[in-house]
Write a protein that holds these residues in place. Structure first.
Motif, PDB file in Angstrom:
ATOM      1  N   ALA A  16       0.816  -1.218   0.000  1.00  0.00           N
ATOM      2  CA  ALA A  16       0.000   0.000   0.000  1.00  0.00           C
ATOM      3  C   ALA A  16       0.849   1.267   0.000  1.00  0.00           C
ATOM      4  O   ALA A  16       0.545   2.235  -0.714  1.00  0.00           O
ATOM      5  N   SER A  60       3.027   1.106  -3.831  1.00  0.00           N
ATOM      6  CA  SER A  60       2.324   1.163  -5.113  1.00  0.00           C
ATOM      7  C   SER A  60       0.840   1.486  -4.973  1.00  0.00           C
ATOM      8  O   SER A  60       0.150   1.679  -5.972  1.00  0.00           O
ATOM      9  N   GLY A  61       0.341   1.522  -3.760  1.00  0.00           N
ATOM     10  CA  GLY A  61      -1.091   1.683  -3.562  1.00  0.00           C
ATOM     11  C   GLY A  61      -1.788   0.368  -3.293  1.00  0.00           C
ATOM     12  O   GLY A  61      -2.960   0.345  -2.960  1.00  0.00           O
ATOM     13  N   HIS A  86      -2.618  -2.307  -5.364  1.00  0.00           N
ATOM     14  CA  HIS A  86      -3.691  -2.671  -6.295  1.00  0.00           C
ATOM     15  C   HIS A  86      -3.870  -4.192  -6.378  1.00  0.00           C
ATOM     16  O   HIS A  86      -4.991  -4.699  -6.256  1.00  0.00           O
ATOM     17  N   ALA A 120      -8.671   2.872 -10.966  1.00  0.00           N
ATOM     18  CA  ALA A 120      -7.925   4.048 -10.512  1.00  0.00           C
ATOM     19  C   ALA A 120      -7.564   4.947 -11.687  1.00  0.00           C
ATOM     20  O   ALA A 120      -7.583   6.178 -11.580  1.00  0.00           O
ATOM     21  N   ASN A 156      -6.566   8.739 -10.961  1.00  0.00           N
ATOM     22  CA  ASN A 156      -5.662   8.577  -9.826  1.00  0.00           C
ATOM     23  C   ASN A 156      -4.327   7.951 -10.193  1.00  0.00           C
ATOM     24  O   ASN A 156      -3.456   7.810  -9.327  1.00  0.00           O
ATOM     25  N   LEU A 169      -8.832   5.344  -1.690  1.00  0.00           N
ATOM     26  CA  LEU A 169      -8.569   6.419  -2.640  1.00  0.00           C
ATOM     27  C   LEU A 169      -9.239   7.741  -2.295  1.00  0.00           C
ATOM     28  O   LEU A 169      -8.755   8.803  -2.675  1.00  0.00           O
ATOM     29  N   THR A 177       0.652   9.800  -7.045  1.00  0.00           N
ATOM     30  CA  THR A 177       0.390   8.385  -7.312  1.00  0.00           C
ATOM     31  C   THR A 177       0.895   7.480  -6.227  1.00  0.00           C
ATOM     32  O   THR A 177       0.437   6.344  -6.094  1.00  0.00           O
ATOM     33  N   THR A 178       1.847   7.935  -5.426  1.00  0.00           N
ATOM     34  CA  THR A 178       2.399   7.072  -4.375  1.00  0.00           C
ATOM     35  C   THR A 178       1.617   7.182  -3.075  1.00  0.00           C
ATOM     36  O   THR A 178       1.937   6.503  -2.115  1.00  0.00           O
ATOM     37  N   ASP A 179       0.579   8.034  -3.045  1.00  0.00           N
ATOM     38  CA  ASP A 179      -0.126   8.262  -1.785  1.00  0.00           C
ATOM     39  C   ASP A 179      -1.501   7.646  -1.702  1.00  0.00           C
ATOM     40  O   ASP A 179      -2.192   7.791  -0.718  1.00  0.00           O
ATOM     41  N   TYR A 180      -1.957   6.939  -2.771  1.00  0.00           N
ATOM     42  CA  TYR A 180      -3.315   6.428  -2.703  1.00  0.00           C
ATOM     43  C   TYR A 180      -3.342   4.961  -2.414  1.00  0.00           C
ATOM     44  O   TYR A 180      -2.392   4.249  -2.577  1.00  0.00           O
TER      45      TYR A 180
END
Length: 251
Positions: free
Chosen positions: A77, A80-81, A83, A92, A97, A164, A248-251
C-alpha cells in the motif's frame, strides 16, 4: 468529470525509479496473493480427493483469498497503492488517480506475478495442475460477465471508499481488511458459478500454466467493466473536485 483527470503520463515516468519500485511491489504482492489463493485450492483438492468444488472448498477458498489479499494489499500500500489487480488499476486510471503509463507497468507486473506464482505452485506440488477459472454447468458466458461486473464493481468501489477517497481519514487504516473481506464475500456469492475471479491476473496465471483458455475473455471483460464503472461513479459523484489530485504514491 473524471475524464478530465485521465492522464497518459510522460514517457520518462515508465522508467522512473519510483514507478519501477511500485511495479516490483505489485509483482511481489500479486505473487504472494495468487500463490496463497490458488495454492489453498490445490491443497484442499489434495486433502479431500478433488473436493475443492464442495461447499467446504468454497468456504476455504473464500477465507484463503480474503486473508491473502489483506496481506498483499497491506505490504504494498505504501509503495504502489496495493492494487494487486489489473481491474483495480484500471478503476484508478479512469478516475484520474494513476496515469496510463504507470498503469501499464502495474499490469505487466501483476500478470508476471501471477504467472510466476502458478509456475512455482506447479513445481513445488510435483506437477499438480493449477486449475484455470471455468464456468459451472448451466452458467452462460454473459451471465458470468455480469457476475464479474457486479463483484468487481463492489471490490473497486470498496477500494475507492476506503483507500482512494481523500476524505477517508482514519477509515484508510482498515482499507486492506475491507478489500480482503469484500473479495472473500464475493467468492461465497459467485464462486459456485464462475469461480469469482474479479481479477484478470488471478485468472491469467493459471490459464498460462495449465494452457486452458476456455471463456478466458470473460475474466477480463467483466472485471474491467466493473472496475471502470466503480472508478467513474465514485470519482464523479462522491469525490470533491476542489482538491488537487493525489500523488500516485499516496493512494
Amino acid at each position: 468529470m473524471p475524464v478530465r483527470n485521465i492522464a497518459v503520463g510522460r514517457p520518462e515516468e515508465a522508467t522512473h525509479p519510483d514507478t519501477l519500485k511500485a511495479g516490483l511491489a505489485e509483482f511481489i504482492s500479486t505473487l504472494i496473493f495468487v500463490f496463497a489463493g490458488s495454492g489453498s485450492g490445490m491443497a484442499f483438492n489434495k486433502l479431500t480427493d478433488n473436493g475443492a468444488t464442495t461447499p467446504a472448498g468454497l468456504i476455504s477458498a473464500s477465507i484463503a483469498h480474503a486473508f491473502a489479499l489483506f496481506v498483499a494489499v497491506s505490504i504494498s500500500a505504501n509503495i504502489s497503492g496495493g492494487h494487486v489487480n489489473p481491474a483495480v488499476t484500471f478503476g484508478a486510471f479512469v478516475g484520474g488517480n494513476i496515469s496510463l503509463l504507470r498503469s501499464i507497468v502495474y499490469w505487466i507486473a501483476q500478470l508476471l506475478g501471477s504467472i510466476v506464482a502458478c509456475a512455482l505452485l506447479k513445481f513445488v506440488t510435483g506437477g499438480l495442475t493449477t486449475p484455470a477459472f471455468t464456468l459451472s454447468a448451466g452458467v452462460g458466458v454473459w451471465e458470468a460477465v455480469v457476475f464479474e461486473i457486479v463483484m468487481t464493481f463492489g471490490l473497486v468501489y470498496t477500494v475507492y471508499a476506503t483507500a482512494l477517497d481523500p476524505k477517508k481519514g482514519n477509515l484508510g487504516i482498515i482499507a486492506p481488511i475491507a478489500i480482503g473481506f469484500i473479495v472473500g464475500a464475493n467468492i461465497l456469492a459467485g464462486g459456485a458459478f464462475d469461480g469469482a475471479s474479479m481479477n484478470p491476473a488471478v485468472s491469467f496465471g493459471p490459464a498460462v500454466v495449465s494452457w486452458s483458455w476456455d471463456n478466458h475473455w470473460v475474466y477480463w471483460l467483466g472485471p474491467f467493466i466493473g472496475g471502470g464503472l466503480a472508478g467513474v461513479i465514485y470519482e464523479l459523484i462522491f469525490i470533491s473536485h476542489t482538491h488537487e489530485q493525489l500523488p500516485t504514491t499516496d493512494y
